[in-house]
Design an enzyme around this catalytic site. Structure first.
Site, PDB file in Angstrom:
ATOM      1  N   ASP A   8      -9.286 -63.358  13.928  1.00  0.00           N
ATOM      2  CA  ASP A   8     -10.551 -63.879  13.212  1.00  0.00           C
ATOM      3  C   ASP A   8     -11.417 -62.641  12.792  1.00  0.00           C
ATOM      4  O   ASP A   8     -12.044 -62.250  13.730  1.00  0.00           O
ATOM      5  CB  ASP A   8     -11.378 -64.567  14.368  1.00  0.00           C
ATOM      6  CG  ASP A   8     -12.679 -65.064  13.736  1.00  0.00           C
ATOM      7  OD1 ASP A   8     -12.722 -65.590  12.494  1.00  0.00           O
ATOM      8  OD2 ASP A   8     -13.803 -64.969  14.443  1.00  0.00           O
ATOM      9  N   GLU A  66      -7.562 -65.922   9.627  1.00  0.00           N
ATOM     10  CA  GLU A  66      -8.333 -66.713   9.169  1.00  0.00           C
ATOM     11  C   GLU A  66      -8.420 -66.399   7.528  1.00  0.00           C
ATOM     12  O   GLU A  66      -8.649 -65.270   7.252  1.00  0.00           O
ATOM     13  CB  GLU A  66      -9.765 -66.815   9.607  1.00  0.00           C
ATOM     14  CG  GLU A  66     -10.435 -68.080   9.295  1.00  0.00           C
ATOM     15  CD  GLU A  66     -11.687 -68.268  10.214  1.00  0.00           C
ATOM     16  OE1 GLU A  66     -12.331 -69.164   9.749  1.00  0.00           O
ATOM     17  OE2 GLU A  66     -11.825 -67.922  11.232  1.00  0.00           O
ATOM     18  N   ASP A 138     -15.389 -65.336  19.021  1.00  0.00           N
ATOM     19  CA  ASP A 138     -14.566 -64.936  17.920  1.00  0.00           C
ATOM     20  C   ASP A 138     -13.248 -64.809  18.723  1.00  0.00           C
ATOM     21  O   ASP A 138     -12.438 -64.906  17.733  1.00  0.00           O
ATOM     22  CB  ASP A 138     -15.048 -63.449  17.539  1.00  0.00           C
ATOM     23  CG  ASP A 138     -16.430 -63.237  16.851  1.00  0.00           C
ATOM     24  OD1 ASP A 138     -16.496 -64.148  15.749  1.00  0.00           O
ATOM     25  OD2 ASP A 138     -17.523 -62.831  17.441  1.00  0.00           O
TER      26      ASP A 138
END
Length: 170
Positions: A8, A66, A138
């Site tokens: 992420d 991501e 996160d």
């Protein structure tokens, strides 16, 4: 069993998770890289260096990250894109295949709907991976990326098998 490094990306905090893809996926590590207040180029270099070290230590077979979402703030979107680039370069430099997933794809794979909030992601990641301790947002998102990749890889493999048994191309 394949090991997946989920990322992420962020320019101040980058979440990462290494998940082993077995019958029941299990976490190897779920954590964050917290970057110092430094020049942006320095932070990008640190993302690359620290992820390179994580890859060396945990030896993942694949990397999933991501994808950038469209932001109203162009400056923030550019910084996020550059942080993604540093992370992708770390994986590519170590020879890892890199897959990208949108936030909607990740939420769909983890929660079952594409508009889940952060607390739902954290809860489901903990349940899916058997994690008993709270996860930072996160870090949970990074684990979600890895689990999403596992789900997509399994679906693709099942489709390939089905296509081969019916004589159709996948």
């Amino acid at each position: 069993m394949a090991r997946i490094l989920g990322i992420d990306p962020g320019s101040t905090v980058t979440g990462f998770a290494v998940v082993e893809a077995g019958a029941q996926p299990r976490s190897i590590i779920i954590d964050c890289i917290r970057l110092p207040r430094a020049a942006f180029a320095v932070r990008l270099g640190l993302i690359f260096e620290r992820l390179s070290e994580i890859i060396e230590q945990y030896r993942p077979d694949e990397m999933a990250i991501e994808d950038v979402f469209v932001s109203r703030n162009a400056s923030s979107a550019l910084k996020l894109g550059q942080a993604r680039g540093a992370a992708i370069c770390a994986g590519a430099a170590k020879g890892l295949p890199v897959s990208e997933y949108t936030p909607t794809q990740i939420k769909q794979a983890i929660v079952g709907r594409g508009h889940a909030d952060k607390t739902q992601i954290q809860h489901m990641v903990r349940m899916l991976l058997g994690v008993t301790t709270p996860l930072q947002a996160d870090a949970a998102d990074a684990a979600g990326v890895a689990v999403c990749h596992i789900h997509h890889s399994r679906s693709a493999a099942r489709m390939k098998i089905a296509a081969s048994t019916t004589g159709r191309r996948a």
